[in-house]
Every structure is written in C-alpha cells, then in structure tokens.
Design a protein around this motif. Structure first.
Motif, PDB file in Angstrom:
ATOM      1  N   GLY A 169       0.810  -1.187   0.080  1.00 14.43           N
ATOM      2  CA  GLY A 169       0.084  -0.222   0.215  1.00 14.43           C
ATOM      3  C   GLY A 169       0.778   1.464   0.086  1.00 14.43           C
ATOM      4  N   MET A 170       1.901   1.190   0.767  1.00 12.05           N
ATOM      5  CA  MET A 170       2.811   2.381   0.875  1.00 12.05           C
ATOM      6  C   MET A 170       3.561   2.746  -0.447  1.00 12.05           C
ATOM      7  SD  MET A 170       6.136   3.064   3.340  1.00 12.05           S
ATOM      8  CE  MET A 170       7.166   1.921   2.277  1.00 12.05           C
ATOM      9  N   THR A 171       3.684   1.613  -1.252  1.00  6.56           N
ATOM     10  CA  THR A 171       4.508   1.650  -2.485  1.00  6.56           C
ATOM     11  C   THR A 171       3.526   2.271  -3.360  1.00  6.56           C
ATOM     12  OG1 THR A 171       5.968  -0.106  -2.113  1.00  6.56           O
ATOM     13  CG2 THR A 171       5.678   0.638  -4.279  1.00  6.56           C
ATOM     14  N   ARG A 172       2.406   2.083  -3.573  1.00  6.26           N
ATOM     15  CA  ARG A 172       1.387   2.572  -4.440  1.00  6.26           C
ATOM     16  C   ARG A 172       0.955   4.225  -4.255  1.00  6.26           C
ATOM     17  NH1 ARG A 172      -2.447  -2.414  -3.802  1.00  6.26           N
ATOM     18  NH2 ARG A 172      -1.733  -3.711  -5.373  1.00  6.26           N
ATOM     19  N   ILE A 173       1.164   4.438  -2.854  1.00  2.68           N
ATOM     20  CA  ILE A 173       0.770   5.779  -2.502  1.00  2.68           C
ATOM     21  C   ILE A 173       2.093   6.579  -3.234  1.00  2.68           C
ATOM     22  CG2 ILE A 173       0.510   7.544  -0.858  1.00  2.68           C
ATOM     23  CD1 ILE A 173      -1.984   5.994  -1.456  1.00  2.68           C
ATOM     24  N   ILE A 174       3.393   6.181  -2.659  1.00  7.42           N
ATOM     25  CA  ILE A 174       4.685   6.817  -3.238  1.00  7.42           C
ATOM     26  C   ILE A 174       4.804   6.742  -4.701  1.00  7.42           C
ATOM     27  CG2 ILE A 174       7.197   6.490  -3.367  1.00  7.42           C
ATOM     28  CD1 ILE A 174       6.977   5.333  -0.524  1.00  7.42           C
ATOM     29  N   ALA A 175       4.393   5.942  -5.485  1.00  5.23           N
ATOM     30  CA  ALA A 175       4.366   5.754  -6.776  1.00  5.23           C
ATOM     31  C   ALA A 175       3.571   6.834  -7.550  1.00  5.23           C
ATOM     32  CB  ALA A 175       3.945   4.482  -7.364  1.00  5.23           C
ATOM     33  N   SER A 176       2.401   6.920  -6.858  1.00  6.05           N
ATOM     34  CA  SER A 176       1.362   8.174  -7.457  1.00  6.05           C
ATOM     35  C   SER A 176       1.934   9.606  -7.131  1.00  6.05           C
ATOM     36  CB  SER A 176       0.048   7.838  -6.775  1.00  6.05           C
ATOM     37  OG  SER A 176      -0.128   8.311  -5.319  1.00  6.05           O
ATOM     38  N   GLU A 177       2.629   9.647  -6.194  1.00  5.72           N
ATOM     39  CA  GLU A 177       3.113  11.151  -5.834  1.00  5.72           C
ATOM     40  C   GLU A 177       4.384  11.418  -6.637  1.00  5.72           C
ATOM     41  OE1 GLU A 177       3.393  12.496  -2.046  1.00  5.72           O
ATOM     42  OE2 GLU A 177       1.626  11.260  -1.192  1.00  5.72           O
ATOM     43  N   GLU A 229      17.274  -5.778 -11.028  1.00  4.97           N
ATOM     44  CA  GLU A 229      18.035  -5.147 -11.811  1.00  4.97           C
ATOM     45  C   GLU A 229      17.119  -4.494 -13.251  1.00  4.97           C
ATOM     46  OE1 GLU A 229      21.668  -6.219 -15.077  1.00  4.97           O
ATOM     47  OE2 GLU A 229      20.980  -7.565 -13.278  1.00  4.97           O
ATOM     48  N   PHE A 230      16.353  -5.313 -13.367  1.00  3.24           N
ATOM     49  CA  PHE A 230      15.301  -4.781 -14.492  1.00  3.24           C
ATOM     50  C   PHE A 230      14.467  -3.588 -13.913  1.00  3.24           C
ATOM     51  CE2 PHE A 230      10.595  -4.708 -15.703  1.00  3.24           C
ATOM     52  CZ  PHE A 230      10.821  -4.101 -17.129  1.00  3.24           C
ATOM     53  N   LEU A 231      13.778  -3.552 -12.492  1.00  2.00           N
ATOM     54  CA  LEU A 231      13.129  -2.815 -12.139  1.00  2.00           C
ATOM     55  C   LEU A 231      13.869  -1.314 -11.980  1.00  2.00           C
ATOM     56  CD1 LEU A 231      10.800  -4.619  -9.534  1.00  2.00           C
ATOM     57  CD2 LEU A 231      10.177  -3.654 -11.618  1.00  2.00           C
ATOM     58  N   VAL A 232      15.100  -1.338 -11.915  1.00  2.00           N
ATOM     59  CA  VAL A 232      15.876  -0.075 -11.503  1.00  2.00           C
ATOM     60  C   VAL A 232      16.555   0.435 -13.058  1.00  2.00           C
ATOM     61  CG1 VAL A 232      16.423  -0.808  -9.361  1.00  2.00           C
ATOM     62  CG2 VAL A 232      18.274  -1.241 -11.161  1.00  2.00           C
ATOM     63  N   SER A 233      16.281  -0.183 -14.030  1.00  2.00           N
ATOM     64  CA  SER A 233      16.617   0.242 -15.290  1.00  2.00           C
ATOM     65  C   SER A 233      16.019   0.938 -16.011  1.00  2.00           C
ATOM     66  CB  SER A 233      16.926  -1.237 -16.003  1.00  2.00           C
ATOM     67  OG  SER A 233      15.648  -1.659 -16.507  1.00  2.00           O
ATOM     68  N   GLU A 234      16.638   1.581 -16.931  1.00  8.17           N
ATOM     69  CA  GLU A 234      15.998   2.675 -17.800  1.00  8.17           C
ATOM     70  C   GLU A 234      14.557   1.942 -18.558  1.00  8.17           C
ATOM     71  OE1 GLU A 234      16.318   5.570 -18.432  1.00  8.17           O
ATOM     72  OE2 GLU A 234      18.394   6.553 -17.786  1.00  8.17           O
ATOM     73  N   ASP A 235      14.702   0.679 -18.759  1.00  6.19           N
ATOM     74  CA  ASP A 235      13.778  -0.119 -19.404  1.00  6.19           C
ATOM     75  C   ASP A 235      12.280  -0.186 -18.575  1.00  6.19           C
ATOM     76  OD1 ASP A 235      15.447  -0.530 -21.708  1.00  6.19           O
ATOM     77  OD2 ASP A 235      16.183  -2.490 -20.980  1.00  6.19           O
ATOM     78  N   SER A 236      12.383   0.001 -17.363  1.00  9.74           N
ATOM     79  CA  SER A 236      11.160  -0.240 -16.580  1.00  9.74           C
ATOM     80  C   SER A 236      10.615   1.134 -16.285  1.00  9.74           C
ATOM     81  CB  SER A 236      11.887  -0.595 -15.088  1.00  9.74           C
ATOM     82  OG  SER A 236      12.438   0.260 -14.483  1.00  9.74           O
ATOM     83  N   GLY A 237      10.653   2.038 -16.925  1.00  4.72           N
ATOM     84  CA  GLY A 237      10.233   3.490 -16.610  1.00  4.72           C
ATOM     85  C   GLY A 237       8.852   3.642 -16.873  1.00  4.72           C
ATOM     86  N   TYR A 238       8.358   2.650 -17.758  1.00  6.79           N
ATOM     87  CA  TYR A 238       6.689   2.696 -17.713  1.00  6.79           C
ATOM     88  C   TYR A 238       5.838   1.818 -16.659  1.00  6.79           C
ATOM     89  CZ  TYR A 238       2.202   3.851 -20.496  1.00  6.79           C
ATOM     90  OH  TYR A 238       1.072   4.130 -20.681  1.00  6.79           O
ATOM     91  N   LEU A 239       6.827   1.422 -15.807  1.00  7.55           N
ATOM     92  CA  LEU A 239       6.438   0.239 -14.820  1.00  7.55           C
ATOM     93  C   LEU A 239       6.416   0.926 -13.322  1.00  7.55           C
ATOM     94  CD1 LEU A 239       5.311  -2.781 -14.353  1.00  7.55           C
ATOM     95  CD2 LEU A 239       7.660  -3.319 -14.209  1.00  7.55           C
ATOM     96  N   THR A 240       5.213   1.231 -12.855  1.00  5.40           N
ATOM     97  CA  THR A 240       5.400   1.957 -11.429  1.00  5.40           C
ATOM     98  C   THR A 240       4.079   1.361 -10.618  1.00  5.40           C
ATOM     99  OG1 THR A 240       5.928   3.739 -10.158  1.00  5.40           O
ATOM    100  CG2 THR A 240       4.112   4.093 -11.968  1.00  5.40           C
ATOM    101  N   GLY A 241       4.036   1.270  -9.469  1.00  3.77           N
ATOM    102  CA  GLY A 241       3.141   1.037  -8.446  1.00  3.77           C
ATOM    103  C   GLY A 241       2.547  -0.617  -8.635  1.00  3.77           C
ATOM    104  N   THR A 242       3.540  -1.364  -9.078  1.00  2.92           N
ATOM    105  CA  THR A 242       3.105  -2.756  -9.163  1.00  2.92           C
ATOM    106  C   THR A 242       3.576  -3.684  -8.182  1.00  2.92           C
ATOM    107  OG1 THR A 242       5.118  -3.064 -10.579  1.00  2.92           O
ATOM    108  CG2 THR A 242       3.136  -2.400 -11.646  1.00  2.92           C
ATOM    109  N   VAL A 243       3.237  -4.796  -8.213  1.00  2.00           N
ATOM    110  CA  VAL A 243       3.448  -6.002  -7.166  1.00  2.00           C
ATOM    111  C   VAL A 243       4.046  -7.013  -8.241  1.00  2.00           C
ATOM    112  CG1 VAL A 243       3.173  -7.320  -5.357  1.00  2.00           C
ATOM    113  CG2 VAL A 243       2.271  -5.283  -5.438  1.00  2.00           C
ATOM    114  N   ILE A 244       5.307  -7.559  -8.083  1.00  2.00           N
ATOM    115  CA  ILE A 244       5.896  -8.674  -8.948  1.00  2.00           C
ATOM    116  C   ILE A 244       5.830  -9.548  -8.119  1.00  2.00           C
ATOM    117  CG2 ILE A 244       7.424  -9.385 -10.413  1.00  2.00           C
ATOM    118  CD1 ILE A 244       7.982  -6.681 -11.454  1.00  2.00           C
ATOM    119  N   ASP A 245       5.139 -10.900  -8.262  1.00  2.00           N
ATOM    120  CA  ASP A 245       5.282 -12.020  -7.531  1.00  2.00           C
ATOM    121  C   ASP A 245       6.378 -12.894  -8.118  1.00  2.00           C
ATOM    122  OD1 ASP A 245       2.735 -11.707  -5.514  1.00  2.00           O
ATOM    123  OD2 ASP A 245       1.891 -11.220  -7.624  1.00  2.00           O
TER     124      ASP A 245
END
Length: 253
Positions: A169-177, A229-245
């Motif tokens: 829940g915290m991550t989603r709020i941060i992502a939105s801001e 490594e993927f989530l911190v890369s340039e290629d992940s710029g359109y991915l935010t507020g998600t949960v990866i299982d």
C-alpha cells in the motif's frame, strides 16, 4: 549498462541472503552500490565485491534509527552528489521459542519491533531519498514485500504479514506522488527464497514446503536480484505502483 554516469544504488539488509544477492547483481551491472546492514558482515560483503573490481561501499547502520538514516542519506548525497536507486530489502521475523507468533500471545513491543524495521524504516528512507531523486528527475524505488503480504502464509507472524502488506500500500501511494518526477516505485513479493531467515526449520519441514512449490524448488537471491536489476533500469520507466510475485508459482495455487 549503457549510461554516461554511474548511478548510486543503496540496498538495505545487504550483509547476506536476498540483500547480498541484490547488491551483487547491481554491482555487476555497473552501479555504485551502497550496501547497508546493521551486521558488520556487510563490510566483508562489500570488500568481496571490491575485490572483483566492482563499486561497493559498506554502511553499518540500524535502519530503525531515524537520525542515523538521515545522516546516511546526507552523507551519500555529499559524497556522490546523487542518490538514484533505493532497494528497501531489510526485514526481520523473530519467533517465540522457534515457532510462529500467535497474535493472541504477541506483545506490543514485539509488534512495534517488526513494524519499525520492516515498514517504518522503509517509509523514512523513501521520504528522505525521494527529494534527491526529484532534483535529477529520475529515480527508482524497489520495496521488498512478501507472499505473506499478499495471502495467508501459515508460518508468518501477524506483525510480519502486516508490515509486508503495508509495504504494498505504501509503495502505491509513493508511486502516485512521484511518477511525474521520473521516479518509479514498485514492490517485489518473493515466495520461498534461500536465505538465513528461510533456512530455519527441519529437513522434513523444508521438504513439505518445497512440495507446495509448483516449480519444485526454492528460489535463489540472484533470481530476485535479476528482477530488481530490471526494475531499476531505464527499460522499466513505464512500470510503477506494481507488485511482482516471484514465488515459483505458489501464489497461483
């Protein structure tokens, strides 16, 4: 990694287990890694990476100490002039007499200890680091949740499950801001991964747990590191507020 400047990536809980696997992966990908842990073994971990010609610095720090966290963030900013990536991985899950903590027996002190390390410390780090990322209009935050934050895990205590659900829940709020500032914030929810925390228990218990994982094995820290490594890369710029299982298929069962 194709980039003109070396980015700075802080990883908490980096003395061993998941955190060490993540730190190793990011260092090998070319990042300047700030390996953070309250255990002094993090110094050995950073030295081992340095011995491989990689960029790593150890910081011995109790992330539940807010004043110490603020000083660390200021020190990193002063030393490198940037703070690009934050991986909130550190977590604890103390047991009573080696067994799951029943919420009926749990003290408020036990609850506060786990929430303080597993959730509040991550909040403080995000709050302190995000303004530095905003100045550069780029940043990546990865928060480590757990399958216990997504569904019932019978071996998880209520304090641990609550903290890991709160992380989502915290991550989603941060992502939105911070999305408009070029900063992403995402969660990873690992299942059973090889680590000091998950190695506790008998061989019979381990076999039973593995039997419940569709892929038939326990995951590795390097596999989590690959997702980070993927989530911190340039290629992940359109991915935010998600949960990866990342759990070998356990969550679908």
């Amino acid at each position: 990694m194709e980039q003109k400047e070396q980015r700075v990536a802080a990883v908490t809980g980096a003395a061993g287990g998941l955190g060490l696997g993540i730190a190793q992966r990011l260092a090998r990908a070319g990042y300047q890694v700030i390996a953070i842990d309250r255990a002094r073994q993090v110094e050995e971990a950073a030295a081992a990476l340095q011995g491989q010609g990689l960029s790593a610095q150890a910081v011995v720090l109790d992330i539940a100490d807010e004043a110490a966290v603020k000083k660390m963030v200021a020190d990193v900013d002063a030393q490198y002039g940037r703070f690009d990536i934050l991986v909130n991985n550190a977590g604890i899950h103390p047991k009573i007499d080696g067994e799951r903590n029943s919420f009926l027996k749990m003290t408020t002190a036990q609850w506060n200890e786990v929430l303080g390390v597993n959730l509040t410390a991550a909040f403080v780090l995000c709050r302190e680091v995000a303004p530095l990322m905003r100045t550069r209009k780029w940043g990546r935050i990865v928060n480590m949740s757990s399958r216990a934050g997504r569904t019932l895990v019978e071996t998880a205590g209520i304090h641990y499950a609550a903290a890991k659900a709160g992380m989502i829940g915290m991550t989603r709020i941060i992502a939105s801001e911070v999305a408009a500032d070029g900063i992403t914030a995402n969660c990873i929810a690992p299942g059973r991964i090889e680590s000091p925390m998950t190695s506790q228990g008998s061989e019979a218990q381990r076999a039973m747990l593995v039997g419940r994982i569709p892929v038939g094995r326990i995951g590795t820290p390097d596999e989590i590191g690959h997702v980070v490594e993927f989530l911190v890369s340039e290629d992940s710029g359109y991915l935010t507020g998600t949960v990866i299982d990342v759990n070998g298929g356990t969550f679908m069962c």
